[in-house]
Enzyme design. Structure first.
Site, PDB file in Angstrom:
ATOM      1  N   GLU A 120       0.827  -1.222   0.000  1.00 49.37           N
ATOM      2  CA  GLU A 120       0.000   0.000   0.000  1.00 49.37           C
ATOM      3  C   GLU A 120       0.855   1.264   0.000  1.00 49.37           C
ATOM      4  O   GLU A 120       0.719   2.106   0.884  1.00 49.37           O
ATOM      5  CB  GLU A 120      -0.891   0.011   1.257  1.00 49.37           C
ATOM      6  CG  GLU A 120      -1.779  -1.200   1.450  1.00 49.37           C
ATOM      7  CD  GLU A 120      -2.436  -1.249   2.834  1.00 49.37           C
ATOM      8  OE1 GLU A 120      -2.064  -0.451   3.723  1.00 49.37           O
ATOM      9  OE2 GLU A 120      -3.328  -2.084   3.026  1.00 49.37           O
ATOM     10  N   ARG A 151       3.127   7.641  -0.348  1.00 52.89           N
ATOM     11  CA  ARG A 151       4.198   8.620  -0.528  1.00 52.89           C
ATOM     12  C   ARG A 151       5.188   8.222  -1.639  1.00 52.89           C
ATOM     13  O   ARG A 151       5.595   9.065  -2.438  1.00 52.89           O
ATOM     14  CB  ARG A 151       4.953   8.755   0.796  1.00 52.89           C
ATOM     15  CG  ARG A 151       5.939   9.902   0.855  1.00 52.89           C
ATOM     16  CD  ARG A 151       6.796   9.792   2.119  1.00 52.89           C
ATOM     17  NE  ARG A 151       6.023   9.607   3.324  1.00 52.89           N
ATOM     18  CZ  ARG A 151       5.580  10.593   4.103  1.00 52.89           C
ATOM     19  NH1 ARG A 151       5.878  11.842   3.818  1.00 52.89           N
ATOM     20  NH2 ARG A 151       4.860  10.347   5.186  1.00 52.89           N
ATOM     21  N   CYS A 190      -1.504  33.971  10.397  1.00 51.80           N
ATOM     22  CA  CYS A 190      -1.228  34.535  11.711  1.00 51.80           C
ATOM     23  C   CYS A 190      -0.932  33.450  12.725  1.00 51.80           C
ATOM     24  O   CYS A 190      -1.726  33.181  13.641  1.00 51.80           O
ATOM     25  CB  CYS A 190      -2.415  35.384  12.153  1.00 51.80           C
ATOM     26  SG  CYS A 190      -2.755  36.666  10.953  1.00 51.80           S
TER      27      CYS A 190
HETATM   28  C1  LIG Z   1      -1.052   6.021   5.327  1.00 53.96           C
HETATM   29  C2  LIG Z   1      -1.167   4.593   5.042  1.00 53.96           C
HETATM   30  C3  LIG Z   1      -0.500   4.017   3.953  1.00 53.96           C
HETATM   31  C4  LIG Z   1       0.438   4.802   3.063  1.00 53.96           C
HETATM   32  O1  LIG Z   1       1.590   5.206   3.735  1.00 53.96           O
HETATM   33  P1  LIG Z   1       2.796   5.852   2.895  1.00 53.96           P
HETATM   34  O2  LIG Z   1       3.792   6.197   3.928  1.00 53.96           O
HETATM   35  O3  LIG Z   1       2.258   7.046   2.205  1.00 53.96           O
HETATM   36  O4  LIG Z   1       3.279   4.810   1.948  1.00 53.96           O
HETATM   37  C5  LIG Z   1      -0.709   2.686   3.688  1.00 53.96           C
HETATM   38  N1  LIG Z   1      -1.525   1.932   4.461  1.00 53.96           N
HETATM   39  C6  LIG Z   1      -2.178   2.427   5.530  1.00 53.96           C
HETATM   40  C7  LIG Z   1      -3.056   1.555   6.328  1.00 53.96           C
HETATM   41  C8  LIG Z   1      -2.015   3.777   5.857  1.00 53.96           C
HETATM   42  O5  LIG Z   1      -2.651   4.261   6.922  1.00 53.96           O
END
Ligand SMILES: *Cc1c(COP(=O)(O)O)cnc(C)c1O
Length: 412
Positions: free
Chosen positions: A270, A273, A340
């Site tokens: 998953e 980033r 601000c």
């Molecule tokens: C945020 C998240 C990701 C992605 O994380 P990255 O650091 O952007 O790769 C994947 N799986 C779950 C469950 C997340 O909460």
């Protein structure tokens, strides 16, 4: 492709950022479609023939154009809300390639996810498992589930983006997972599919990932002894990117290490980033230069509401002049916005030569940039542009001030 200088001007693919700022105004998010595709393919191809699905984590950047580009090349999606599910569907993504994460799925969200047929629910507690079962029963369906296990490894990242320790709110511990799988296995309305873990974000060393994998594989084995056979292993995201010149993870080596340990179990990843982070920049204009008692401030038109990461996580973004040929006052500048709040900064102490009116790029802003933006100080959210080769297109209009209070009314 992606972001590079051509004749002293920063370009996205083959388009000058100066041209984009003239066409669409400032501040601006700019994404390279070429880079997004390249980054997803890097994960997908690293698996070779091993069964896998690379589910892009939508929360990193949920613009419909970004999702559509990824859907077209076959990406799956990791979603954390009903809203993200609707975005994926609106962008042409397939429900049966969506894994649904998040600690507090509502009955409405679960109902909709079952209706469209998501690939799997990543379940984070006993109560949530009960709720999913009850909803599935009420609509006469079987819900596909994975249990999110908290492997209790330290990802050695910023505490706000570390999720794999028992002190975090995410997942369940190993023993509770064993219980939940037994419950799920016996339910007519739950279908046990896999096991899930996600230990944090911006992880730049492969060791915590492999520690987590070893723990998860031990659990998989235990489940097998109990007659529970899982078909996939979801190892989450969290792969770190280069914001500066730090050492980070070699994706091919990471995936090779996974494949060498998991037999023929299907792997889901998953990454968020790592797909979009370096594929986007935040471009902003220097409004005023101000030198206070030894401190040099460049006040820019972008602010913490547009790019929250520096204020929120003390995150570092490289700052580059969009036109390298400009000359101005050399100093160690703090880039601050018009909001601000003393915490309203985008960068600190950067050696740059600046003049008022210059354009600057905050690099690696494609992930957790626009999606974390807000309207604080009644600032309309900025426009987003996508570039591909020599073409560019607005993919989200700049908001107007009227948009911001369109849902408000006077108390009569
Ligand atoms: C945020 C998240 C990701 C992605 O994380 P990255 O650091 O952007 O790769 C994947 N799986 C779950 C469950 C997340 O909460």
């Amino acid at each position: 492709m992606g972001f590079s200088y051509q004749k002293q001007i920063l370009h996205a693919d083959s388009v000058a950022i100066t041209e984009l700022m003239q066409a669409y105004g400032s501040p601006l998010y700019v994404y390279s479609r070429t880079d997004i595709e390249h980054n997803w393919h890097k994960f997908d191809q690293a698996f070779g023939t091993h069964p896998h699905l690379v589910c892009y984590a939508v929360k990193a950047n949920s613009n419909l154009a970004v999702l559509n580009v990824l859907a077209k090349i076959g990406a799956g999606f990791d979603i954390v809300s009903g809203g993200e599910l609707e975005r994926v569907l609106a962008a042409g993504g397939k429900a049966d390639k969506c894994v649904f994460s998040g600690v507090a799925k509502t009955t409405t969200e679960i109902t909709r996810a079952l209706e469209v047929g998501v690939r799997c629910f990543n379940v984070e507690s006993a109560s949530e498992l009960n709720r999913i079962e009850a909803v599935a029963k009420s609509v006469g369906k079987q819900a596909p589930i994975s249990i999110r296990v908290n492997p209790n490894v330290d990802a050695k990242t910023h505490p706000y983006i570390s999720t794999g320790l028992t002190e975090n709110k995410f997942g369940v511990d190993k023993n509770e997972a064993l219980d939940l799988y037994q419950i799920a296995q016996q339910s007519a309305h739950l279908s046990v599919q896999g096991l899930d873990c996600h230990i944090g974000s911006q992880i730049t060393d492969v060791a915590p990932f492999l520690d987590a994998l070893d723990k998860v594989l031990a659990l998989l084995k235990q489940l097998k002894h109990q007659g529970i056979n899982l078909t996939h292993l979801d190892l989450g995201g969290g792969i770190g990117i280069n914001y500066d010149d730090e050492q980070t993870i070699d994706i091919q080596a990471y995936i090779n290490a996974i494949i060498s340990k998991v037999g023929d179990t299907e792997i889901i990843l998953e990454p968020g980033r790592a797909i979009v982070g370096n594929a986007g920049i935040f471009a902003t204009k220097v409004e005023f230069l101000k030198q206070n008692t030894g401190h040099a401030f460049a006040i820019v038109d972008g602010a913490m509401n547009d790019l929250l990461r520096p204020s929120f996580y003390n995150a570092y973004h490289q700052v580059l002049p969009i036109n390298k040929a400009t000359t101005g006052t050399q100093a160690n500048w703090d880039l601050v916005g018009p909001i601000c709040e003393t915490g309203d900064f985008l960068a600190k102490n950067r050696p740059l030569s600046l003049s008022e009116g210059d354009y600057l790029a905050l690099m690696s802003a494609g992930a957790y940039g626009f999606t974390m933006s807000s309207n604080y100080n009644t600032r309309p959210r900025v426009a987003e542009v996508m570039v591909s080769g020599t073409t560019h297109q607005i993919v989200r209009k700049r908001e107007t001030v009227q948009d911001l209070f369109a849902n408000e009314s006077l108390f009569l």
